[in-house]
Design an enzyme around this catalytic site. Structure first.
Site, short mmCIF file in Angstrom:
data_model
loop_
_atom_site.label_atom_id
_atom_site.label_comp_id
_atom_site.label_asym_id
_atom_site.label_seq_id
_atom_site.Cartn_x
_atom_site.Cartn_y
_atom_site.Cartn_z
CB CYS A 51 -0.96 -0.05 1.18
SG CYS A 51 -2.30 1.14 1.13
CG HIS A 52 -0.07 4.92 1.51
ND1 HIS A 52 -1.31 4.33 1.39
CD2 HIS A 52 -0.18 6.13 0.94
CE1 HIS A 52 -2.14 5.17 0.79
NE2 HIS A 52 -1.47 6.27 0.50
#
Length: 172
Positions: free
Chosen positions: A103-104
Protein backbone atom coordinates in the site's frame (compact mmCIF):
# COMPACT_ATOMS: atom_id res chain seq x y z
CA UNK A 1 13.69 -19.01 10.08
CA UNK A 2 13.86 -15.27 9.53
CA UNK A 3 13.79 -12.47 12.04
CA UNK A 4 11.63 -9.73 10.48
CA UNK A 5 11.85 -6.05 11.45
CA UNK A 6 8.50 -4.28 11.13
CA UNK A 7 8.51 -0.49 10.94
CA UNK A 8 5.12 0.72 12.15
CA UNK A 9 3.43 3.58 13.99
CA UNK A 10 -0.07 4.93 14.57
CA UNK A 11 -2.64 4.81 11.79
CA UNK A 12 -1.21 1.75 10.05
CA UNK A 13 -3.67 -0.12 7.82
CA UNK A 14 -4.96 -2.76 10.25
CA UNK A 15 -5.12 -5.82 7.99
CA UNK A 16 -1.88 -4.91 6.20
CA UNK A 17 -0.08 -5.53 9.48
CA UNK A 18 -2.15 -8.26 11.11
CA UNK A 19 -2.52 -10.65 8.16
CA UNK A 20 1.14 -10.71 7.02
CA UNK A 21 2.40 -10.82 10.63
CA UNK A 22 0.13 -13.80 11.30
CA UNK A 23 1.30 -15.56 8.11
CA UNK A 24 4.97 -14.93 8.94
CA UNK A 25 4.56 -16.22 12.50
CA UNK A 26 2.58 -19.29 11.40
CA UNK A 27 5.45 -20.13 9.03
CA UNK A 28 7.85 -20.00 12.00
CA UNK A 29 9.38 -16.56 11.46
CA UNK A 30 9.83 -13.95 14.19
CA UNK A 31 8.12 -10.57 13.71
CA UNK A 32 9.37 -7.65 15.82
CA UNK A 33 7.82 -4.18 15.77
CA UNK A 34 9.94 -1.03 15.76
CA UNK A 35 8.77 2.53 16.38
CA UNK A 36 10.27 5.57 18.12
CA UNK A 37 9.92 4.01 21.57
CA UNK A 38 9.56 0.51 22.95
CA UNK A 39 6.42 -0.36 24.89
CA UNK A 40 4.28 2.25 23.17
CA UNK A 41 0.90 1.09 21.92
CA UNK A 42 0.07 2.12 18.35
CA UNK A 43 -3.38 1.87 16.82
CA UNK A 44 -4.59 0.97 13.35
CA UNK A 45 -6.43 3.58 11.32
CA UNK A 46 -9.63 1.52 11.34
CA UNK A 47 -9.42 1.03 15.10
CA UNK A 48 -9.51 -2.75 14.70
CA UNK A 49 -5.94 -3.39 15.86
CA UNK A 50 -3.39 -2.15 18.30
CA UNK A 51 0.25 -3.19 18.60
CA UNK A 52 2.58 -2.98 21.57
CA UNK A 53 5.94 -1.92 20.13
CA UNK A 54 8.83 -4.28 20.81
CA UNK A 55 11.77 -1.92 20.22
CA UNK A 56 12.62 1.74 19.82
CA UNK A 57 14.53 2.57 16.64
CA UNK A 58 17.62 3.58 18.67
CA UNK A 59 17.74 0.12 20.32
CA UNK A 60 18.07 -1.91 17.11
CA UNK A 61 20.46 -2.37 14.20
CA UNK A 62 19.39 -3.50 10.73
CA UNK A 63 22.08 -6.20 10.87
CA UNK A 64 20.06 -7.85 13.66
CA UNK A 65 17.32 -8.73 11.12
CA UNK A 66 16.95 -10.91 8.05
CA UNK A 67 14.05 -9.04 6.42
CA UNK A 68 12.04 -5.82 6.59
CA UNK A 69 8.24 -5.45 6.57
CA UNK A 70 6.49 -2.10 6.06
CA UNK A 71 2.68 -2.17 6.33
CA UNK A 72 0.66 0.61 4.74
CA UNK A 73 -1.81 3.17 5.97
CA UNK A 74 -0.57 6.55 7.20
CA UNK A 75 2.26 4.93 9.19
CA UNK A 76 4.98 4.93 6.46
CA UNK A 77 4.40 8.61 5.67
CA UNK A 78 4.90 9.52 9.33
CA UNK A 79 7.99 7.31 9.71
CA UNK A 80 9.73 8.65 6.60
CA UNK A 81 9.95 12.08 8.21
CA UNK A 82 12.50 10.56 10.63
CA UNK A 83 15.93 9.87 9.09
CA UNK A 84 16.53 6.94 11.46
CA UNK A 85 13.72 4.95 9.83
CA UNK A 86 14.82 6.00 6.34
CA UNK A 87 18.40 4.82 6.95
CA UNK A 88 17.17 1.59 8.53
CA UNK A 89 15.08 0.92 5.40
CA UNK A 90 17.90 1.87 3.03
CA UNK A 91 20.20 -0.67 4.70
CA UNK A 92 17.91 -3.57 3.74
CA UNK A 93 17.70 -2.44 0.14
CA UNK A 94 21.45 -1.82 -0.13
CA UNK A 95 22.28 -5.19 1.44
CA UNK A 96 19.77 -7.01 -0.81
CA UNK A 97 17.83 -8.38 2.16
CA UNK A 98 14.13 -9.19 1.65
CA UNK A 99 11.82 -6.18 1.90
CA UNK A 100 8.02 -6.43 1.99
CA UNK A 101 6.03 -3.19 1.49
CA UNK A 102 2.30 -2.89 0.86
CA UNK A 103 0.00 0.00 0.00
CA UNK A 104 1.75 3.18 1.23
CA UNK A 105 4.72 1.15 2.55
CA UNK A 106 6.85 2.09 -0.49
CA UNK A 107 6.87 5.70 0.75
CA UNK A 108 9.76 4.74 3.04
CA UNK A 109 11.56 3.27 0.00
CA UNK A 110 10.94 6.47 -1.96
CA UNK A 111 12.47 8.61 0.78
CA UNK A 112 15.38 6.16 1.10
CA UNK A 113 15.98 6.65 -2.65
CA UNK A 114 15.90 2.87 -3.05
CA UNK A 115 13.47 2.36 -5.94
CA UNK A 116 15.56 3.50 -8.91
CA UNK A 117 15.21 0.92 -11.69
CA UNK A 118 13.08 -1.39 -9.53
CA UNK A 119 9.82 -3.01 -10.53
CA UNK A 120 7.28 -2.20 -7.82
CA UNK A 121 3.68 -1.38 -7.04
CA UNK A 122 1.83 0.48 -4.30
CA UNK A 123 -1.37 2.32 -3.58
CA UNK A 124 -2.64 4.30 -6.59
CA UNK A 125 -2.11 7.69 -4.90
CA UNK A 126 1.67 7.12 -4.64
CA UNK A 127 2.13 5.86 -8.22
CA UNK A 128 3.51 9.17 -9.51
CA UNK A 129 5.81 9.49 -6.48
CA UNK A 130 7.15 6.01 -7.16
CA UNK A 131 7.70 6.84 -10.82
CA UNK A 132 9.52 10.07 -9.90
CA UNK A 133 11.69 7.94 -7.60
CA UNK A 134 12.69 5.86 -10.63
CA UNK A 135 10.51 2.79 -10.01
CA UNK A 136 8.96 0.86 -12.87
CA UNK A 137 5.42 1.04 -11.52
CA UNK A 138 3.20 -1.94 -12.28
CA UNK A 139 -0.50 -1.91 -11.46
CA UNK A 140 -0.83 -5.54 -10.36
CA UNK A 141 -1.61 -7.38 -7.13
CA UNK A 142 2.00 -8.24 -6.35
CA UNK A 143 5.39 -7.39 -7.84
CA UNK A 144 8.54 -9.30 -6.91
CA UNK A 145 11.75 -7.57 -7.97
CA UNK A 146 15.18 -9.21 -8.01
CA UNK A 147 14.15 -11.88 -5.49
CA UNK A 148 14.37 -9.15 -2.85
CA UNK A 149 11.49 -6.68 -2.96
CA UNK A 150 7.82 -7.68 -2.67
CA UNK A 151 5.22 -4.92 -3.09
CA UNK A 152 1.41 -4.88 -3.31
CA UNK A 153 -1.29 -2.24 -3.66
CA UNK A 154 -4.15 -2.75 -1.18
CA UNK A 155 -5.62 -5.09 1.44
CA UNK A 156 -7.34 -6.98 -1.39
CA UNK A 157 -3.85 -8.02 -2.57
CA UNK A 158 -2.87 -9.57 0.78
CA UNK A 159 -3.19 -13.22 -0.29
CA UNK A 160 -0.69 -12.67 -3.15
CA UNK A 161 1.52 -10.42 -0.98
CA UNK A 162 1.70 -13.03 1.79
CA UNK A 163 2.29 -15.88 -0.67
CA UNK A 164 5.21 -14.16 -2.43
CA UNK A 165 6.71 -12.81 0.80
CA UNK A 166 6.71 -16.31 2.32
CA UNK A 167 8.24 -17.75 -0.86
CA UNK A 168 11.10 -15.26 -0.57
CA UNK A 169 11.63 -16.24 3.07
CA UNK A 170 11.88 -19.97 2.32
CA UNK A 171 15.24 -21.21 3.46
CA UNK A 172 15.91 -18.23 5.75
Amino acid sequence: MAKIATLVTDLFEDSEFTEPAKAFREAGHTVETIEKEAGKEVKGKKGESSIKIDHGIDEVQPDDYDALFVPGGFSPDQLRADDRFVQFTKHFMDEKKPVFAICHGPQLLITAKALEGRGATGYKSIQVDMEYAGAKYMDQEVVVCSDQLVTSRTPEDLPAFNRESLKLLEGK
